[in-house]
Scaffold this active site. Structure first.
Site, short mmCIF file in Angstrom:
data_model
loop_
_atom_site.label_atom_id
_atom_site.label_comp_id
_atom_site.label_asym_id
_atom_site.label_seq_id
_atom_site.Cartn_x
_atom_site.Cartn_y
_atom_site.Cartn_z
N GLY A 46 36.52 38.02 37.89
CA GLY A 46 37.63 38.53 38.67
C GLY A 46 37.41 40.00 38.98
O GLY A 46 36.74 40.70 38.22
N GLN A 51 39.65 48.48 41.19
CA GLN A 51 38.45 48.75 40.39
C GLN A 51 37.30 49.32 41.22
O GLN A 51 36.34 49.86 40.67
CB GLN A 51 37.98 47.46 39.70
N CYS A 91 36.46 43.30 30.61
CA CYS A 91 36.76 43.86 31.93
C CYS A 91 35.54 44.60 32.44
O CYS A 91 34.90 45.33 31.69
CB CYS A 91 37.95 44.81 31.80
N LEU A 92 35.24 44.42 33.73
CA LEU A 92 34.08 45.11 34.32
C LEU A 92 34.27 46.62 34.29
O LEU A 92 33.30 47.37 34.35
CB LEU A 92 33.86 44.64 35.76
N HIS A 133 45.45 39.40 34.47
CA HIS A 133 44.60 40.56 34.22
C HIS A 133 44.37 41.35 35.52
O HIS A 133 44.49 42.58 35.54
CB HIS A 133 43.26 40.07 33.63
N GLU A 134 44.08 40.62 36.60
CA GLU A 134 43.78 41.30 37.87
C GLU A 134 45.03 41.90 38.51
O GLU A 134 44.97 42.98 39.09
CB GLU A 134 43.09 40.34 38.85
N HIS A 137 45.67 45.24 37.13
CA HIS A 137 44.86 46.31 37.73
C HIS A 137 45.56 46.93 38.93
O HIS A 137 45.51 48.15 39.13
CB HIS A 137 43.50 45.75 38.19
ZN ZN Z 1 39.54 44.08 34.55
#
Ligand code: ZN
Length: 168
Positions: A46, A51, A91-92, A133-134, A137
């Protein structure tokens, strides 16, 4: 299509609130394509526009191993949720960190697709967790915000170290 640079915690730009997309046009579709390319390349399941320093309410998700179920949500909104579940998240934007986070077990999200058409999706399991989660963000929230403040401070120190070294 282009690969975009992913911001890393504790970059303050990750805290910016994304704006509502007023029209899903070719510019928004280009952002969606770039988000998918960047997510698959990372690789991740995701990615939120926040991000990659684009502050519009757009997220992309694909929780399949074969990358054959790309989902894009423009202006996503949770309209129903039920139950609780706890699982390890990563998380990236916080590479190498995996911590248990509590989420709703089942959710219904309302959003627009890449053509601007409204849809609703009810999800559970990994997909439900990933959507929550997204969406976080887009509100400037990271999964580490769900952890204890002690744990978060420790992470903050860990991620600031290499930066300090680089400046010296
Ligand atoms: Zn994330």
């Amino acid at each position: 299509m282009a690969l975009l640079e992913i911001l890393h915690f504790p970059d303050p730009k990750l805290r910016i609130q994304a704006k509502t997309v007023t029209k899903v046009d070719s510019n928004i579709r280009r952002i969606i394509n770039d988000l998918f390319e960047t997510m698959y390349d990372a690789p991740g399941i995701g990615l939120a526009a926040t991000q990659v320093n684009i502050h519009q309410r757009i997220i992309v998700i694909d929780v399949t191993e074969n990358h054959n179920q790309p989902l894009c949500f423009v202006n996503p909104k949770l309209i129903a949720y039920t139950g609780n579940t706890c699982s390890e998240e990563g998380c990236l934007s916080v590479p190498g960190v995996f911590e248990p986070v509590e989420r709703y077990a089942q959710i219904t999200v309302q959003a627009q697709d890449h053509s601007g058409k409204e849809f609703e999706l009810t999800a559970e399991g990994l997909l439900a967790i990933c959507i929550q989660h997204e969406i976080d963000h887009l509100q400037g929230k990271l999964f580490v915000d769900h952890l204890s403040s002690l744990k978060r401070q420790r992470l903050q120190k860990k991620f600031q170290k290499p930066l300090n070294k680089a400046i010296k």
